[in-house]
Design a protein around this motif. Structure first.
Motif, PDB file in Angstrom:
ATOM      1  N   LYS A  17      59.792  60.544  54.484  1.00  0.00           N
ATOM      2  CA  LYS A  17      61.127  60.961  54.036  1.00  0.00           C
ATOM      3  C   LYS A  17      62.120  59.804  54.126  1.00  0.00           C
ATOM      4  N   ILE A  18      62.114  59.078  55.238  1.00  0.00           N
ATOM      5  CA  ILE A  18      63.032  57.950  55.408  1.00  0.00           C
ATOM      6  C   ILE A  18      62.799  56.894  54.327  1.00  0.00           C
ATOM      7  N   ILE A  19      61.531  56.512  54.149  1.00  0.00           N
ATOM      8  CA  ILE A  19      61.217  55.446  53.194  1.00  0.00           C
ATOM      9  C   ILE A  19      61.556  55.880  51.765  1.00  0.00           C
ATOM     10  N   THR A  20      61.246  57.129  51.438  1.00  0.00           N
ATOM     11  CA  THR A  20      61.582  57.649  50.105  1.00  0.00           C
ATOM     12  C   THR A  20      63.088  57.610  49.866  1.00  0.00           C
ATOM     13  N   ASP A  21      63.860  58.066  50.858  1.00  0.00           N
ATOM     14  CA  ASP A  21      65.315  58.068  50.715  1.00  0.00           C
ATOM     15  C   ASP A  21      65.856  56.652  50.549  1.00  0.00           C
ATOM     16  N   LEU A  22      65.324  55.709  51.331  1.00  0.00           N
ATOM     17  CA  LEU A  22      65.781  54.321  51.224  1.00  0.00           C
ATOM     18  C   LEU A  22      65.486  53.758  49.840  1.00  0.00           C
ATOM     19  N   ILE A  23      64.278  53.985  49.369  1.00  0.00           N
ATOM     20  CA  ILE A  23      63.875  53.451  48.057  1.00  0.00           C
ATOM     21  C   ILE A  23      64.748  54.020  46.952  1.00  0.00           C
ATOM     22  N   GLU A  24      64.982  55.325  46.991  1.00  0.00           N
ATOM     23  CA  GLU A  24      65.661  55.989  45.877  1.00  0.00           C
ATOM     24  C   GLU A  24      67.179  55.867  45.928  1.00  0.00           C
ATOM     25  N   GLU A  25      67.692  55.100  46.914  1.00  0.00           N
ATOM     26  CA  GLU A  25      69.116  54.781  46.866  1.00  0.00           C
ATOM     27  C   GLU A  25      69.427  53.868  45.683  1.00  0.00           C
ATOM     28  N   LYS A  26      68.408  53.222  45.144  1.00  0.00           N
ATOM     29  CA  LYS A  26      68.556  52.413  43.937  1.00  0.00           C
ATOM     30  C   LYS A  26      67.901  53.167  42.782  1.00  0.00           C
ATOM     31  N   SER A  27      68.662  53.401  41.740  1.00  0.00           N
ATOM     32  CA  SER A  27      68.155  54.208  40.623  1.00  0.00           C
ATOM     33  C   SER A  27      67.040  53.517  39.852  1.00  0.00           C
ATOM     34  N   GLU A  28      66.864  52.224  40.081  1.00  0.00           N
ATOM     35  CA  GLU A  28      65.798  51.504  39.377  1.00  0.00           C
ATOM     36  C   GLU A  28      64.410  51.880  39.896  1.00  0.00           C
ATOM     37  N   PHE A  29      64.362  52.547  41.067  1.00  0.00           N
ATOM     38  CA  PHE A  29      63.086  52.940  41.664  1.00  0.00           C
ATOM     39  C   PHE A  29      62.993  54.459  41.769  1.00  0.00           C
ATOM     40  N   GLN A  30      61.800  54.976  41.590  1.00  0.00           N
ATOM     41  CA  GLN A  30      61.550  56.403  41.775  1.00  0.00           C
ATOM     42  C   GLN A  30      60.229  56.587  42.521  1.00  0.00           C
TER      43      GLN A  30
END
Length: 388
Positions: A17-30
């Motif tokens: 959950k933490i890693i997913t949230d961090l990654i998806e703070e940038k819209s270029e990544f999903q």
């Protein structure tokens, strides 16, 4: 533009959950999928073909090293490892980089906002590099003793069908070899006529293994190495390389006297230079001065220290890495009469950044694939030394 698809692999629901949230703070990544062990990671890499993967190391059923090895065989994908800061974690990370992971970040604690913020910035930076990396089929790395992490408590063994590609050697331990001074060996090892300096960054541990493992034990020059890497990891890198190479490899220490047939890895967080003492020998100097070219240790800083050493035959190499660190001073060394300047060619670079700038600056006398660099160094050093 469609976002880049990322697969997150971790056995902890909390960390996923933490890693997913961090990654998806940038819209270029999903984050298009998550996996809780290595077997799921392989299945989802094959099914979804993500642009990049973040991979934990310690997981039940199948660990991250085993999954990485298999993914690189069946569906080569840029992988960023999540590493702990322990000594064991550093060794595991070095092994992952050998197996084809392009980079690593330390695992976020999840408890301190500043810690998460720093990890987030690094994660986004490394993912941008990862999704633009074109992985090529990589030859197996030469390894005298493959490394395997200890099973996580309560984990089950990998299924029998998967054991054919598992590493099975005992964990890596230091294999000390005495220096020339300690062994009372040939004192001519301290008579330095040639000096090799190598700078590298992303993709560097594997590149260094390729080059250093091809040098003979009696290589007639010391080798200085700057690899962009945090403290602790450079110690593990030097231990691993020492275990795999005929030459001696150590993490550099302040005041060390350079000897032929030894490679010195700059400690993470410290600049490394070489100076000539009043006694006439050549010694390592370490400092915490300001980062140069955005890095400490810096390749530019190391190369610049070679400029005053005009009585030595200087051989400088830039290999895979993002940015331009080392390119400017490689050009200065060439203009200053260095014997050899080499840039790794694009065909074998994980990231064609530092070598590209060196080539564009006409800093390199030779542009060579990774597998040809050691041979060129042996040829130039032995030719220059009269075959000693």
């Amino acid at each position: 533009m469609e976002p880049y698809r990322i697969l997150v692999v971790d056995d902890s629901v909390f960390m996923r959950k933490i890693i997913t949230d961090l990654i998806e703070e940038k819209s270029e990544f999903q984050v298009t999928a998550v996996a809780k062990n290595g077997i799921e990671a392989i299945e989802k890499a094959l099914e979804l073909k993500p642009h990049a993967i973040t991979m934990d190391i310690e997981m039940p059923v199948m660990n991250g090293l085993q999954a990485l090895e298999r993914i690189m065989e069946v569906q080569p994908t840029p992988v960023i490892m999540l590493s702990s800061l322990t000594e064991a974690g550093a060794l595991e990370t070095i092994r992952a980089l050998e197996l084809g992971a392009i980079d690593f970040i330390r695992k976020p604690s999840g408890s301190i906002s500043l810690d998460l913020y720093k990890v987030k910035l690094l994660l986004h930076e490394k993912l941008r590099i990862a999704v633009q990396t074109r992985l090529r089929a990589l030859p197996p790395v030469r390894s005298s003793r493959p490394y395997e992490i200890s099973p996580k408590p309560g984990s089950a063994p990998a299924p029998a069908a998967d054991r054919s590609w598992r590493t099975t050697a005992e964990p890596l331990v230091e294999r000390p070899r005495p220096s020339q001074e300690e062994s009372g060996g040939d004192k001519t090892a301290r008579v330095i006529r040639d000096l090799v300096a190598i700078g590298t960054s992303t993709g560097g541990p594997r590149a260094l293994q390729c080059v250093l493992s091809a040098l003979p034990a009696n290589f007639a020059a010391p080798v200085l190495i700057v690899q962009h890497m945090p403290p602790n990891f450079t110690k593990s890198l030097s231990l691993r390389l020492n275990d795999q190479c005929a030459i001696r490899v150590v993490e550099a220490e302040e005041g060390q006297i350079l000897t032929n047939g030894t490679a010195y890895v700059a400690p993470g967080g410290l600049h490394m230079t070489v100076v000539q003492s009043d006694a006439g020998d050549y010694r390592i100097a370490l400092s915490k001065s300001e980062p140069l070219s955005g890095h400490r240790p810096s390749v530019d800083k190391m190369f610049a220290s070679l400029l005053p050493l005009k009585n030595l035959s200087r051989h400088a190499v830039i290999m895979t890495g993002m940015g331009s660190d080392g390119a400017r001073t490689l050009a200065e060394l060439r203009r200053d009469g260095a014997t050899t300047t080499i840039a790794e060619s694009e065909e074998t670079c994980v990231v064609y950044g530092m070598p590209r700038v060196a080539v564009e600056n006409e800093a390199a006398m030779f542009v060579l694939p990774q597998g040809s660099i050691a041979g060129k160094l042996i040829e130039r050093v032995m030719k220059d030394s009269g075959g000693r």
